[in-house]
Design an enzyme around this catalytic site. Structure first.
Site: not given
Ligand SMILES: [Zn+2]
Length: 400
Positions: A100, A126, A128, A138, A151, A232-233
């Site tokens: 992911h 991590h 995005h 995001e 993040h 957010t996941t």
């Molecule tokens: Zn994140």
């Protein structure tokens, strides 16, 4: 000079896996497989997350669009102070592609020492991102999506573990920073980016020599937005104290492309557009540590810092308009816009002055013209003008 003022006003108006998967870093919490090559959830089925993870349908979800004009100034929001981020190269950090995102584990010795009402301890970071076709942050600001988003995930050490904290209100904190294309390589990101080919496939892991983790964040840690939200996941737990920095981080176009094009997710497909769409606020307030809102009651001042950003369409269908290299290191929507606002104000003053002078000259010319006409009209008929000529209507003229 009312025209000048009007012009100025118009110009001012114009100017004007998160921890988520964050949890993916934890093998025990990593999404279970439903079958070969299929993780338990994916960005392709975002709309279905809720059926397996009820919290994903909650009313305090992340990410959100930050409408700067609706933010509330929070005078209690102190600058974020970090401690313990300059790691020795002898320290080895785990870097993993979890399908992911790419997750860098962080030692718990990295803390947020100030800026929250309590201390938080680092867990992992991590990213995005989008794709070469479009941006992939995001959070969005006034509808604008940035190229990527970092993040850094923290937990409240008063809980026994990260896994316990992620289930408790206020148990987690995430520092978020927007990534944006700039004119040159960002050396702070090199230790991370140069290892991406080593974790190209889902599940691959490598190590990264310790470096200054703080360098990944913006230099200005005092201007930020704060709100209560979620991972957010999946499982979308609503336990995150979010900090979204106002200042963006600049990476070169080459670095952003490397991020967008190197990793693979499920079924060996390119891992791209790993961002969730923005969620409704449901009445939540977004605080700003600075005066971010420009309202009708609150006259904007130069340096007051509200970003006159031009919103671009959400989604991955359009590349951020800021793809073109921009000058300066550590660009900030506000710092930049402060410069832009300052420039706009200077320009506005000059233009307003010019409009004022033009108006005065035009008015004067008109008055002289009228005066001349009236003088002519008073002349004897012997000095007559052609009968048919049109001038401002007057009884005198009718007699000609
Ligand atoms: Zn994140």
């Amino acid at each position: 000079m009312s025209c000048a003022r009007l012009g100025l006003s118009l110009l001012l108006l114009a100017a004007l896996g998160w921890a988520e998967d964050e949890r993916g870093s934890e093998d025990s919490a990593h999404p279970k497989r439903e079958g070969p090559g299929h993780s338990h959830w994916s960005y392709a089925d975002k709309a279905q997350w809720q059926s397996s993870f009820p919290d994903c349908g909650g009313q305090r979800q992340s990410p959100i669009d930050i409408d700067t004009n609706s933010t509330v100034f929070g005078h209690e929001l102190q600058p974020i102070v970090l401690a313990g981020y300059n790691l020795d190269p002898s320290e080895r950090l785990s870097l993993r592609n979890n399908g992911h995102t790419v997750v860098l584990k962080l030692p718990g010795s990295l803390t947020i020492a100030s800026g929250y009402s309590q201390e938080y301890r680092a867990k992992q970071l991590h990213l995005h991102w989008g794709s070469p076709e479009g941006p992939g942050s995001e959070h969005t600001v006034d509808g604008r999506r940035y190229d990527g988003e970092l993040h850094m995930v923290y937990y409240n050490p008063s809980y026994r573990s990260f896994e316990e904290a992620m289930r408790q209100p206020g148990g987690l904190a995430v520092l978020a920073a927007f990534l944006q294309v700039g004119p040159e390589d960002n050396v702070h990101y090199q230790p991370l980016l140069e290892q991406l080919p080593e974790v190209q496939e889902e599940g691959k892991e490598t190590t990264v020599a310790g470096f200054n983790i703080k360098g990944l964040l913006p230099s200005n840690l005092s201007r930020y937005y704060r709100y209560s939200g979620s991972l957010t996941t999946p499982p979308c737990f609503q336990t995150v104290n979010w900090t979204v920095f106002n200042q963006t981080v600049l990476l070169s176009q080459k670095q952003i492309l490397l991020l967008e094009s190197t990793l693979q997710g499920d079924d060996d497909e390119a891992l791209q557009n790993n961002f969730r769409l923005t969620q409704s606020l449901h009445g939540r307030k977004v605080l700003a540590s600075f005066q971010a809102a420009i309202s009708a009651r609150q006259a904007p001042l130069p340096g007051d810092g509200s970003p006159p950003l031009t919103p671009t369409p959400d989604g991955a269908t359009k590349r951020s308009t800021d793809r073109a290299p921009r000058a300066g290191a550590g660009c900030s929507p506000c710092a930049d816009s402060e410069k832009q606002l300052g420039f706009s104000l200077q320009t506005a003053h000059v233009l307003a002055g010019l409009f004022g002078v033009l108006f005065a000259v035009t008015a004067l010319t008109f008055l002289i013209y009228v005066h001349k006409q009236r003088s002519q009209n008073r002349r004897p008929a012997s000095q007559s003008k052609p009968n048919v000529s049109y001038t401002a209507a007057s009884m005198d003229e009718q007699t000609l």
